[in-house]
Design a protein around this motif. Sequence first.
Motif, short mmCIF file in Angstrom:
data_model
loop_
_atom_site.label_atom_id
_atom_site.label_comp_id
_atom_site.label_asym_id
_atom_site.label_seq_id
_atom_site.Cartn_x
_atom_site.Cartn_y
_atom_site.Cartn_z
N GLU A 31 3.68 -9.74 -7.64
CA GLU A 31 3.70 -10.12 -9.08
C GLU A 31 3.18 -11.60 -8.89
O GLU A 31 2.30 -12.06 -9.52
CB GLU A 31 4.54 -9.86 -10.19
N ALA A 34 -0.39 -11.99 -7.59
CA ALA A 34 -1.44 -11.36 -8.47
C ALA A 34 -1.55 -12.61 -9.74
O ALA A 34 -2.60 -12.95 -9.95
CB ALA A 34 -0.71 -10.28 -9.22
N LYS A 35 -0.56 -13.17 -10.24
CA LYS A 35 -0.70 -14.00 -10.88
C LYS A 35 -1.38 -15.45 -10.44
O LYS A 35 -2.32 -15.92 -11.01
CB LYS A 35 0.63 -14.71 -11.63
N TYR A 134 2.77 -6.67 -0.85
CA TYR A 134 1.74 -6.64 -2.03
C TYR A 134 1.77 -5.16 -2.48
O TYR A 134 1.26 -4.70 -3.62
CB TYR A 134 0.38 -7.05 -1.68
N SER A 135 2.08 -4.15 -1.60
CA SER A 135 2.29 -2.58 -2.03
C SER A 135 3.10 -2.07 -0.95
O SER A 135 2.44 -1.91 0.35
CB SER A 135 0.72 -1.89 -2.26
N GLN A 167 -7.51 -0.13 -3.99
CA GLN A 167 -6.99 -0.36 -5.42
C GLN A 167 -5.73 -1.09 -5.36
O GLN A 167 -5.60 -1.96 -6.25
CB GLN A 167 -6.99 1.10 -6.01
N LYS A 168 -4.72 -0.83 -4.69
CA LYS A 168 -3.78 -1.55 -4.65
C LYS A 168 -3.82 -3.11 -4.43
O LYS A 168 -3.34 -3.79 -5.07
CB LYS A 168 -2.56 -1.06 -3.49
N ASP A 170 -6.53 -4.85 -5.09
CA ASP A 170 -7.19 -5.32 -6.17
C ASP A 170 -6.49 -5.71 -7.27
O ASP A 170 -6.47 -6.76 -7.99
CB ASP A 170 -8.24 -4.28 -6.70
N GLU A 171 -5.30 -4.94 -7.44
CA GLU A 171 -4.34 -5.31 -8.29
C GLU A 171 -3.72 -6.66 -8.22
O GLU A 171 -2.82 -6.88 -9.26
CB GLU A 171 -3.28 -4.06 -8.73
N VAL A 172 -3.71 -7.04 -6.99
CA VAL A 172 -3.09 -8.31 -6.84
C VAL A 172 -4.02 -9.38 -6.62
O VAL A 172 -3.62 -10.54 -5.65
CB VAL A 172 -1.78 -8.21 -5.54
N LYS A 175 -9.53 -8.66 -2.45
CA LYS A 175 -10.81 -7.70 -2.29
C LYS A 175 -10.67 -7.37 -0.80
O LYS A 175 -10.69 -8.19 -0.03
CB LYS A 175 -12.07 -8.37 -2.72
N LYS A 279 -10.21 -12.31 -4.47
CA LYS A 279 -11.00 -11.44 -5.26
C LYS A 279 -11.92 -12.44 -6.46
O LYS A 279 -13.01 -12.05 -6.58
CB LYS A 279 -10.23 -10.43 -6.09
#
Length: 365
Positions: A31, A34-35, A134-135, A167-168, A170-172, A175, A279
């Motif tokens: 998290e 991602a922020k 990250y995942s 996709q996982k 991308d969420e954080v 790319k 990204k």
Amino acid sequence: MKKTIAMGMAVLTALTLGACGGRNSGNAPAETAAKAAGESTGAAASESTAAATDPSGAGSVVTIKLGHVEAEDRSTHQALLECFKKDVEEKSKGQIQVDIHPNGALGGDTELTESVAMGTLEAALPSTSVLVTYSDDFGIMDIPWLFNDSQAAFDAMDGDMGVYFNQKLDEVGIKCLGYSYNGLRSMTNSAHPIAGPEDLKGLKMRVMENQVYIDFFNTLGASATPMSFNELYTGLQQHTVDGQENPPSLIYASKFQEVQKYLSLTEHTHNFLAFIFNKKFYDGLTADQQKILSDAAQHFVTEQRKMELADTQTFVDKLKSEGVEVNVLTEEQKDAFKKALEPMYTKYREVFGKDLFEMAEKYNK
């Protein structure tokens, strides 16, 4: 027979290099990453994006700073030079420049991934093993003997497994443009050959800072010792650890043959490097620039995999020539390891879920 194989390898290598135009011979919570990736904290990323979108043309050259931990004579670095950097700079007519930093000059895999997520570095090629930060699902890629062979692994990462992991990321704020091949991981140590699970008992084996690898070796009776790759040579030299596991090409490039006596070709994991970009940086590029990067990344992945496959036996032979004793595990010996690992398989089918395991295993058919 050996002469025929050697000639075949030489032809394969020559074809591979020709396709590329020649060849020269940590942890932030998801998290938080991602922020950080969503904010304008990365000077390098924001400056490059501004240059790409500046209508005045004053800052028309985009520079991509790219880091990885591989040696300069490995397939990863050579393919980056001859397939990715060359393609990007030629097709963009010099408007995108690629600045590559090998040998962990910008940090280890964990640090490189953090830098990309935060936007202080445009691109990197970390092992998927560190992406569990990250995942958690990336951990399935470290399950021993998950794929039957390299082609099954390639098909999975080029197929729906790769899409799932992209996709996982991308969420954080990351790319991913593809997954290059770090090779089949095998074990070395300074004590004795490893032919069965019992041979690992009591050995201090360096592992990546990854729970799957820790469980893998501990389940087999070894003492799993997490350690940064940058510290590994010294750890082996000083006997902080007895052994480690990596692809033969990386073992040779890292000069582990100077401090390790035995190589056991367990070939337990197909290891990949994720070709990741910040990204926010990537999304700030024009559609044409994104296509140039995407096409060049695919070219790099395709040719690098060929290089790495061609290199495997070459580097096993080089390790032999420098005094390393090599033993090749039979399928029956590998089955003995798998049987000993059944408690671990049961645990991780619950951790990662039935669907993700089935997604991987369908490529073995």
